[in-house]
Scaffold this motif. Sequence first.
Motif, mmCIF file in Angstrom:
data_model
loop_
_atom_site.group_PDB
_atom_site.id
_atom_site.type_symbol
_atom_site.label_atom_id
_atom_site.label_comp_id
_atom_site.label_asym_id
_atom_site.label_seq_id
_atom_site.Cartn_x
_atom_site.Cartn_y
_atom_site.Cartn_z
ATOM 1 N N LEU A 30 -27.339 -23.951 7.628
ATOM 2 C CA LEU A 30 -27.653 -23.060 6.477
ATOM 3 C C LEU A 30 -27.786 -21.578 7.165
ATOM 4 O O LEU A 30 -27.329 -20.791 6.243
ATOM 5 N N ILE A 31 -28.292 -21.585 8.216
ATOM 6 C CA ILE A 31 -28.351 -20.147 8.866
ATOM 7 C C ILE A 31 -27.848 -20.406 10.292
ATOM 8 O O ILE A 31 -27.684 -21.550 10.841
ATOM 9 N N GLU A 32 -27.323 -19.127 11.054
ATOM 10 C CA GLU A 32 -27.221 -19.347 12.225
ATOM 11 C C GLU A 32 -27.548 -18.174 13.013
ATOM 12 O O GLU A 32 -27.278 -17.119 12.147
ATOM 13 N N PRO A 33 -27.879 -17.854 14.295
ATOM 14 C CA PRO A 33 -28.144 -16.467 14.739
ATOM 15 C C PRO A 33 -26.824 -15.860 14.846
ATOM 16 O O PRO A 33 -25.908 -16.246 15.212
ATOM 17 N N GLU A 34 -27.341 -14.509 14.587
ATOM 18 C CA GLU A 34 -26.020 -13.671 14.637
ATOM 19 C C GLU A 34 -26.001 -13.352 16.247
ATOM 20 O O GLU A 34 -24.589 -12.904 16.767
ATOM 21 N N ASP A 35 -27.060 -13.381 17.206
ATOM 22 C CA ASP A 35 -26.711 -12.639 18.551
ATOM 23 C C ASP A 35 -27.876 -13.856 19.604
ATOM 24 O O ASP A 35 -28.532 -14.290 19.018
ATOM 25 N N ARG A 36 -27.745 -13.558 20.730
ATOM 26 C CA ARG A 36 -28.662 -13.834 21.702
ATOM 27 C C ARG A 36 -29.106 -12.644 22.513
ATOM 28 O O ARG A 36 -28.268 -12.074 22.897
#
Length: 95
Positions: A30-36
């Motif tokens: 449903l969501i995912e990180p945009e960056d690390r």
Amino acid sequence: MREGEYTISQLATAAGIPTTTMRYYERVGLIEPEDRSAGNYRLYTDDSLRKVKFIRAAQGTGFTLDDIRQLLAAEDGRIPRCWQTCSKDCATCRT
């Protein structure tokens, strides 16, 4: 970290939900990180916060996570009509 960026725990706090729920939302897509970060922490943005708040509001009105996934996946940017996404068989969905 820049303004408008959140770690998973900061995002969970801002959305008012447990970090475990955030991790579950990520695990089910449903969501995912945009960056690390440089330390390899997941980083999220204000868009993620809006998405999580939408997910919670949709759940509160009775949508399942599968329903919500379909709403979020609408590629053309238009919100699908209820009958296109809803798992319920009700008069509202058939209009």
